[in-house]
Design an enzyme around this catalytic site. Sequence first.
Site, PDB file in Angstrom:
ATOM      1  N   SER A 126     -19.532   1.210  22.313  1.00  0.00           N
ATOM      2  CA  SER A 126     -18.088   1.068  22.512  1.00  0.00           C
ATOM      3  C   SER A 126     -17.685  -0.330  22.064  1.00  0.00           C
ATOM      4  O   SER A 126     -18.325  -1.316  22.457  1.00  0.00           O
ATOM      5  CB  SER A 126     -17.719   1.288  23.978  1.00  0.00           C
ATOM      6  OG  SER A 126     -16.314   1.308  24.122  1.00  0.00           O
ATOM      7  N   GLU A 127     -16.641  -0.419  21.249  1.00  0.00           N
ATOM      8  CA  GLU A 127     -16.322  -1.671  20.561  1.00  0.00           C
ATOM      9  C   GLU A 127     -16.049  -2.839  21.505  1.00  0.00           C
ATOM     10  O   GLU A 127     -16.245  -3.998  21.133  1.00  0.00           O
ATOM     11  CB  GLU A 127     -15.120  -1.478  19.634  1.00  0.00           C
ATOM     12  CG  GLU A 127     -13.819  -1.229  20.390  1.00  0.00           C
ATOM     13  CD  GLU A 127     -12.643  -0.909  19.484  1.00  0.00           C
ATOM     14  OE1 GLU A 127     -12.854  -0.597  18.319  1.00  0.00           O
ATOM     15  OE2 GLU A 127     -11.505  -0.970  19.966  1.00  0.00           O
ATOM     16  N   ASN A 128     -15.573  -2.550  22.720  1.00  0.00           N
ATOM     17  CA  ASN A 128     -15.273  -3.656  23.628  1.00  0.00           C
ATOM     18  C   ASN A 128     -16.533  -4.372  24.096  1.00  0.00           C
ATOM     19  O   ASN A 128     -16.454  -5.471  24.633  1.00  0.00           O
ATOM     20  CB  ASN A 128     -14.414  -3.190  24.811  1.00  0.00           C
ATOM     21  CG  ASN A 128     -14.934  -1.946  25.483  1.00  0.00           C
ATOM     22  OD1 ASN A 128     -15.444  -1.026  24.832  1.00  0.00           O
ATOM     23  ND2 ASN A 128     -14.817  -1.894  26.782  1.00  0.00           N
TER      24      ASN A 128
END
Lengths: 213, 227
Positions: free
Chosen positions: A47-49
């Site tokens: 997940s990019e976060n």
Amino acid sequence: MQRLEPEQIAQRVAADIPDGAYVNLGIGLPTMVANYVPDDREVIYHSENGILGVGPAPEPGTENPELINAGKQYVTLLPGGCYFDNAESFAMMRGGHLDIAVLGAFQVSARGDLANWATNNDKYPPAVGGAMDLAVGAKQVFVLMRHTTKDDQPKILEQCDYPLTGQAVVKRIYTDLAVIDVTDDGLRVRELYAGNSLEDVQALTGVRLLPPA
Amino acid sequence: MIDKTIDSFSEAVNDIRDGDTVMIGGFGSSGIPLELIEALRLHGARELVIVSNNAGVAEEGIASLLRDRLVRKIVCSFPRSAGSIWFERLWERGELELELLPQGTLSERIRAAGAGIGGFFTPTGYGTRLAEGKETRVIDGRGYVLEAPLPADFALLKADRADQWGNLVYDTAGRNFNPIMATAARTTVVEVGQIVPVGDLNPECVVTPGIFVNRVIARKENRHAAA
């Protein structure tokens, strides 16, 4: 003609996610792909976060408000998962460390240009997020989308007329009608769903399709 | 003896001036220093340039700074989301300048500023509208866009725990932009759940070394709970 439901397209993409893959699923429909990957395959979701090893949604009452995915939904972390800052997360994306990114799209061109972050409506405020980094960085970019717009206009075109997310980045397109590979020779149909002829799919596509090899 | 602890939220932000560039940590609803943002709103510095991944939703966080017209410009990757009413209103009226960046370009520009890097070439955005007006170069057959470092006057951040030296650990995905922003601001101010004595944080697990941190302040509800 046979049109798959969105969940069925997600299921079709899931069948092509191999054991051991590091995968980023875009916001919205692509996120559903995880629901259909067979249990005997170990797939690590990014997940990019700043998460590797994203797990399913938490049981009600056990949510940690800090632990969300890129779509701002509460998630869990699988054993073996980890957290990292945003620059390191995008090093994974941009640096070619993810095996597959599954993204939605407004339009895809004959050479695999992707348009999925903005339309031509300048009255609508823009947002881009991590789409451009995933588009250029993942080893393979799979697009999951309806084959046409709601009024049956083609979304697979000679050239995108919406602003590009990336040039020549898409490897494969999964739609509700067919699976199409972006090749050096052009767009080649990889799979026609039962009940769909090449002529049917061609009629709803803005670029000449090559028959299955 | 080093003690970076501050007791008052208003004191923690009272030297932020009109026109300053302020980085604010967070991604979506996660890792946002809400009490520091509220202190900044009450402090009332205007014409701010806000650097953050999102632009706030409803009346909360960055949205409250927009609503009170304290922000001239926002540097952002995903300003529009469900409930981002104040961003949308000001943008539509032309009352807010927006510098839209791909998220990885935003974070790498911040990282570059903190790491003393004078710029970098990224493939992200090449051939798109977001590269218009920027220098490009083809390296080994691939197109790249030149991006500059992005420093700030202040960073307002959230961590889970700090010690008096400013070493930080985070809560899960609340980490996001906070560690890189800590490196890129002249003054880094961190809101935490708890401040622990020096030596209590496991040195193998410190995420942000205290050298990057100037002030730490514990959230009010935690201080009440501890009292």
